[in-house]
Scaffold this active site. Structure first.
Site, PDB file in Angstrom:
ATOM      1  CG  ASN A  76      -1.739   1.208   1.411  1.00 54.36           C
ATOM      2  OD1 ASN A  76      -1.807   2.053   0.519  1.00 54.36           O
ATOM      3  ND2 ASN A  76      -2.386   1.335   2.560  1.00 54.36           N
ATOM      4  CD1 TRP A  77       3.487   0.782  -2.773  1.00 57.60           C
ATOM      5  CD2 TRP A  77       3.716   1.904  -4.712  1.00 57.60           C
ATOM      6  NE1 TRP A  77       4.185  -0.015  -3.651  1.00 57.60           N
ATOM      7  CE2 TRP A  77       4.339   0.640  -4.840  1.00 57.60           C
ATOM      8  CE3 TRP A  77       3.729   2.775  -5.798  1.00 57.60           C
ATOM      9  CZ2 TRP A  77       4.970   0.240  -6.021  1.00 57.60           C
ATOM     10  CZ3 TRP A  77       4.356   2.380  -6.979  1.00 57.60           C
ATOM     11  CH2 TRP A  77       4.974   1.125  -7.089  1.00 57.60           C
ATOM     12  CE  LYS A  78      -0.343   3.302   4.647  1.00 58.75           C
ATOM     13  NZ  LYS A  78      -0.314   3.408   6.089  1.00 58.75           N
ATOM     14  CG  HIS A 134      -5.934   1.969   5.116  1.00 58.43           C
ATOM     15  ND1 HIS A 134      -5.546   2.928   6.017  1.00 58.43           N
ATOM     16  CD2 HIS A 134      -4.908   1.088   5.031  1.00 58.43           C
ATOM     17  CE1 HIS A 134      -4.324   2.631   6.451  1.00 58.43           C
ATOM     18  NE2 HIS A 134      -3.914   1.534   5.863  1.00 58.43           N
ATOM     19  CD  GLU A 156      -3.105   5.549   6.700  1.00 61.99           C
ATOM     20  OE1 GLU A 156      -3.076   5.559   5.462  1.00 61.99           O
ATOM     21  OE2 GLU A 156      -2.190   5.067   7.400  1.00 61.99           O
ATOM     22  CD  GLU A 171      -3.675  -2.490   7.348  1.00 61.45           C
ATOM     23  OE1 GLU A 171      -2.535  -2.713   6.926  1.00 61.45           O
ATOM     24  OE2 GLU A 171      -4.329  -1.472   7.042  1.00 61.45           O
ATOM     25  N   GLY A 173       2.208   2.342  10.783  1.00 60.50           N
ATOM     26  CA  GLY A 173       3.169   3.431  10.632  1.00 60.50           C
ATOM     27  C   GLY A 173       3.839   3.848  11.935  1.00 60.50           C
ATOM     28  CB  SER A 194       4.921  -1.690  12.093  1.00 59.79           C
ATOM     29  OG  SER A 194       4.474  -0.359  12.322  1.00 59.79           O
ATOM     30  N   GLY A 206       2.702  -1.040   4.354  1.00 59.50           N
ATOM     31  CA  GLY A 206       2.763   0.378   4.016  1.00 59.50           C
ATOM     32  C   GLY A 206       4.204   0.802   3.808  1.00 59.50           C
ATOM     33  N   GLY A 207       4.801   1.364   4.849  1.00 60.24           N
ATOM     34  CA  GLY A 207       6.149   1.934   4.769  1.00 60.24           C
ATOM     35  C   GLY A 207       7.170   1.042   4.075  1.00 60.24           C
TER      36      GLY A 207
HETATM   37  P1  PGA Z   1       2.647   0.351   7.718  1.00 62.63           P
HETATM   38  O1  PGA Z   1       1.195   0.554   7.044  1.00 62.63           O
HETATM   39  O2  PGA Z   1       3.207  -0.931   7.166  1.00 62.63           O
HETATM   40  O3  PGA Z   1       3.427   1.559   7.310  1.00 62.63           O
HETATM   41  O4  PGA Z   1       2.444   0.264   9.187  1.00 62.63           O
HETATM   42  C1  PGA Z   1       0.316  -0.536   6.865  1.00 62.63           C
HETATM   43  C2  PGA Z   1      -0.967  -0.053   6.238  1.00 62.63           C
HETATM   44  O5  PGA Z   1      -1.419   1.038   6.574  1.00 62.63           O
HETATM   45  O6  PGA Z   1      -1.554  -0.741   5.388  1.00 62.63           O
END
Ligand code: PGA
Length: 258
Positions: free
Chosen positions: A8-10, A100, A102, A170, A176, A214, A235-236
Site C-alpha cells: 500500500n504505497w499510500k 483502510h 486512514e 490492521e 506506521g 509495521s 505500508g512503509g
Molecule cells: P505500515 O502501514 O506498514 O506503514 O504500518 C500498513 C498499512 O497502513 O496498510
C-alpha cells in the site's frame, strides 16, 4: 495457500519514484521462482500512478497485480475527485483496498459505506481488500474482538466470497508506528476472524486474512508463521523494493523450514 504480499504505497512519491520502485520490484522478481512458488504480489500505488505502474509491469515478465487504494460506490457521473471501480477495472487493476483505517478516520468512512463500495467493486470483478482493526484505546479497554466482529459484520456485503475478498487485520495503533502486534495477539485475532468468516461464508477457509501494521523484513517470518496469517498489507516497507521482497522471502523461509 500462497501468501499475498500487498504493498500500500499510500500518497507517496513522484511519478519518477513510482517508476523506479516498480522497476526495481519487477527486476528483482525476474527469475525468482521461489518467491512466486509461495507468494502472490499486488501493489496499490496512488491512483494517478496506476497507469505508469501497469505499463512498467507489462514490459517485464514479472507477475504483479495492481490495485487502487479506494473506490467510489458509483461507476460514472458527477462525483468530483472520486475513482470508480469501472475505471480501475478499465486500467487493468485487479484489487481495491477498502476501509483502510486512514480513510475510516480522515474521510469518516462508515462500515455501511465500505460495504456499498465492496458491492460496486465486486460488480466490476475487483478483489476487495477489506481492512478492519481496533485502536489502542479499544484494545486497552479489551474490546478489540467486538470492534473487529462489528466491522466484519457491517463492512462485508452478502456478495463477498473467498474469490473476491481478502480481509486485512490492521490494528490502528500498529500502522506506521513501528509497533507490531505480538504473534500471540495476531494468532488470537486471526483465529477469531476465521471463526467469524465461517458464520458468513461457505468458503471461509479459503479467504486470505492479511496482517498489516509495521510489517518489515525483521518481523515477517514470525508473523507469517502464525496460523491464519495468509500474507501482509505493507505500508512503509513496501516503498523499498528490497524490503518488500525480503518480506516475501519470509514465506519461502517458513515453507522450507516446515
Ligand atoms: P505500515 O502501514 O506498514 O506503514 O504500518 C500498513 C498499512 O497502513 O496498510
Amino acid at each position: 495457500m500462497k501468501k499475498l504480499i500487498a504493498g500500500n504505497w499510500k500518497m507517496n512519491g513522484t511519478l519518477a519514484d513510482a517508476k523506479a520502485l516498480i522497476s526495481d520490484i519487477c527486476s528483482s522478481l525476474s527469475g525468482a521462482g521461489d518467491l512466486y512458488a509461495h507468494n502472490d504480489f499486488v501493489v496499490c500505488p496512488p491512483q494517478l500512478h496506476v497507469s505508469l505502474v501497469k505499463e512498467v509491469i507489462s514490459d517485464t515478465a514479472a507477475k504483479v497485480s495492481v490495485g487502487v487504494q479506494d473506490c467510489s460506490v458509483n461507476d460514472f457521473g458527477a462525483y468530483t475527485g472520486d475513482t470508480s471501480p469501472a475505471m480501475a477495472k478499465d486500467m487493468g487493476c485487479e484489487y481495491v483496498i477498502l476501509g483502510h483505517s486512514e480513510r475510516r478516520e480522515y474521510q469518516e468512512e462508515s462500515d455501511e459505506l465500505i460495504a456499498q463500495k465492496a458491492v460496486a467493486a465486486h460488480k466490476q470483478n475487483l478483489i476487495t481488500i477489506i481492512c478492519v482493526g481496533e485502536t489502542d484505546v479499544q484494545r486497552d479497554a479489551g474490546t478489540e474482538k467486538d470492534i473487529v466482529a462489528a466491522q466484519l459484520e457491517k463492512s462485508m456485503p452478502e456478495c463477498c466470497t473467498a474469490t473476491n475478498t481478502v480481509i486485512a487485520y490492521e490494528p490502528v495503533w500498529a500502522i506506521g508506528t513501528g509497533k507490531t502486534a505480538t504473534p500471540e495477539d495476531v494468532r488470537q485475532m486471526h483465529e477469531f476472524i476465521r471463526e467469524k468468516l465461517k458464520e458468513k461464508l461457505a468458503d471461509s477457509e479459503d479467504v486470505r486474512i492479511l496482517y498489516g501494521g509495521s510489517v518489515k523484513p525483521a518481523n515477517a517470518a514470525e508473523l507469517f508463521a502464525v496460523p491464519n496469517v495468509d500474507g501482509a498489507l505493507i505500508g512503509g516497507a513496501s516503498l523499498k523494493a528490497e524490503d518488500f521482497l525480503a518480506i516475501a522471502g519470509a514465506s519461502v523461509e517458513i515453507a522450507q523450514a516446515a
